[in-house]
Write a protein that holds these residues in place. Sequence first.
Motif: not given
Length: 83
Positions: A1-9, A11-23
Amino acid sequence: MVNKIIDWFANLARGWVEKTTEHKYENLINSADFRSLYARYGYKNEEEWISKAREMIKKDPKKFADILSYDVTKSDLRKHKIL
């Protein structure tokens, strides 16, 4: 369960970085300063230059950044803070 939460965060951080870089890249490409560089790099027109820049960003953003590094540090392009 903890691993799923860490993975979710993670992925969220990775997505934010990618979107910011694209912008940031999109802002750079849309700037008049960047568009005016087409002749300096040997392109016939602005459209060809923008098309090639978008292609290079998708394929190898590091190489794209290296090519532009001199112009960004020596011109008004540095205001886009892409490098």
